[in-house]
Design an enzyme around this catalytic site. Structure first.
Site, mmCIF file in Angstrom:
data_model
loop_
_atom_site.group_PDB
_atom_site.id
_atom_site.type_symbol
_atom_site.label_atom_id
_atom_site.label_comp_id
_atom_site.label_asym_id
_atom_site.label_seq_id
_atom_site.Cartn_x
_atom_site.Cartn_y
_atom_site.Cartn_z
ATOM 1 N N GLU A 1 -52.148 5.570 21.108
ATOM 2 C CA GLU A 1 -52.443 4.195 21.528
ATOM 3 C C GLU A 1 -51.500 3.216 20.839
ATOM 4 O O GLU A 1 -50.797 3.572 19.893
ATOM 5 C CB GLU A 1 -53.916 3.857 21.261
ATOM 6 N N SER B 1 -47.925 8.509 32.007
ATOM 7 C CA SER B 1 -49.121 8.102 32.761
ATOM 8 C C SER B 1 -48.865 7.224 33.982
ATOM 9 O O SER B 1 -49.670 7.220 34.908
ATOM 10 C CB SER B 1 -50.113 7.403 31.830
ATOM 11 N N GLY C 1 -58.981 3.319 27.315
ATOM 12 C CA GLY C 1 -60.418 3.551 27.165
ATOM 13 C C GLY C 1 -60.755 5.016 26.997
ATOM 14 O O GLY C 1 -61.905 5.380 26.716
ATOM 15 N N GLY D 1 -53.392 -2.054 18.683
ATOM 16 C CA GLY D 1 -54.785 -1.906 19.126
ATOM 17 C C GLY D 1 -55.277 -0.502 18.849
ATOM 18 O O GLY D 1 -55.491 0.277 19.769
ATOM 19 N N SER E 1 -57.291 -5.828 36.631
ATOM 20 C CA SER E 1 -56.097 -6.517 37.123
ATOM 21 C C SER E 1 -54.949 -5.518 37.171
ATOM 22 O O SER E 1 -53.839 -5.854 37.505
ATOM 23 C CB SER E 1 -55.742 -7.678 36.192
ATOM 24 N N LYS F 1 -54.337 7.037 37.712
ATOM 25 C CA LYS F 1 -55.672 6.489 38.013
ATOM 26 C C LYS F 1 -56.148 6.816 39.420
ATOM 27 O O LYS F 1 -57.343 6.786 39.689
ATOM 28 C CB LYS F 1 -55.721 4.991 37.764
ATOM 29 N N ASP G 1 -58.033 0.858 17.950
ATOM 30 C CA ASP G 1 -59.492 1.051 17.886
ATOM 31 C C ASP G 1 -59.863 2.523 18.064
ATOM 32 O O ASP G 1 -60.825 3.004 17.458
ATOM 33 C CB ASP G 1 -60.197 0.209 18.948
#
Ligand SMILES: *Cc1c(COP(=O)(O)O)cnc(C)c1O
Length: 325
Positions: free
Chosen positions: A210, A310, A186, A214, A84, A59, A216
């Site tokens: 993922e 990651s 995301g 979850g 967070s 990140k 999605d």
């Protein structure tokens, strides 16, 4: 997505520009190999180890790229982010390096270690009650009233371009790949990786991974439009997102081969593998990509396989419980 709004998606050129911009501040992270992993998968596996990135996760790349593009007015007013997790630390550290004031909005019950790390990087932490207050409203308010620039954790062209520099470095270093596995929350890392890979290794299959709890992203990919879910229960806390983004989804839909899932048990097995065989600490979310590669091994025989690891930020007590469990 609102059909009337035409978004300008980032391209490979933006990834290349981001690589220039963050060169010298971001670590060029090591690419590691393991004979045990190669034997198990029956392939040549290249691990791009973003757990060795500054602040412990990829990140930093996206945050540093986004903040480096601020103009004078933006630099003076500062940046605001809500997180967070790793995005908070990435923004706080990038802002500190660039001399930009940073405000990070964190839940009152955020882990003390994460609050301390964010403050340690010089971030001004504003807390909110996650049950009664809306963090996005607080962030927008600060942005509107004080002129701060809000940088979201994944759905921003400069963030996506920055995240893409990890896959770019990997392919530059080891040459073309047949398959690349990238974890997915995301979708900032996956979208950026896809931009880099489609340019540098056009025939490479790209898999997003993922948590099974979850999925999605998988539902969105297969149905063709963004699916929203409740916050999933999984140990992969970096991938507890509820939906893909307006920038990340179109890139993923266009460039990614498929989206796969991994269970918490598979993540724990990978965490053990990384500790025992490769002597490295990887957080649960960072294990998603390798977990899926292991499941896919029948299709990977004799191939050249990239695995993006990651991040490595995990509370040591939690970590030792996972390894002991
Ligand atoms: C944020 C994060 C992810 C997910 O990244 P997205 O860009 O939201 O898909 C994965 N792993 C780690 C360690 C993270 O911090």
């Amino acid at each position: 997505m609102d059909g009337h709004i035409v978004l300008t998606l980032p391209t490979y050129m933006d990834v290349a520009a981001a690589a220039k911009r963050i060169e010298g501040t971001a670590n060029r992270t090591p690419v590691l190999t393991s004979r045990t992993a190669n034997d198990e998968i029956g392939a040549e596996v290249f691990f791009k180890c973003e757990n060795y990135q500054r602040m412990g996760a990829f990140k930093f790349r996206g945050a540093m790229n986004a903040l480096s593009k601020f103009d004078e007015r933006q630099r003076a007013a500062g940046v605001v982010a809500f997180s967070s997790g790793n995005h908070a630390q990435a923004i706080a550290l990038s802002a500190k390096l660039l001399g930009i004031p940073a405000t990070i909005i964190m839940p009152l019950d955020a882990p003390a270690a994460k609050v301390a790390a964010t403050k340690g990087y010089g971030g001004n932490v504003v807390t909110y009650d996650r049950y009664t207050e809306d963090r996005e409203a607080i962030g927008r308010n600060l942005a509107d009233k004080q002129g701060m620039t809000l940088i979201p954790p994944y759905d921003h062209p400069d963030v996506i371009a920055g995240q893409g520099t990890a896959a770019r470095e990997l392919i530059e270093e080891v040459g073309p790949l047949d398959a690349l596995f990238v974890c997915l929350g995301g979708g900032g890392l996956l979208a950026g990786s896809a931009l880099a890979t489609r340019e540098l290794a056009p025939d490479c299959k790209i898999y997003g991974v993922e948590p099974e709890a979850g999925n999605d992203g998988q539902q969105s990919f297969r149905s063709g439009s963004i699916v929203h879910i409740e916050t999933p229960k999984t140990i992969a806390d970096g991938a507890q997102t509820q939906h893909l983004g307006q920038y990340t989804f179109p890139i993923i839909k266009r460039d990614v081969t498929d989206i796969l899932t991994a269970t918490d048990d598979q993540l724990i097995a990978c965490m053990r593998f990384f500790a025992e065989r490769m002597k490295m600490v990887v957080e649960p979310t960072g294990c998603l990509s390798f977990a899926a590669a292991r499941e896919m091994k029948a299709h990977l025989k004799g191939k050249r396989v990239g695995v993006i690891v990651s991040g490595g930020n995990v509370d040591m007590e939690r970590y030792s419980a996972f390894l002991a469990g």
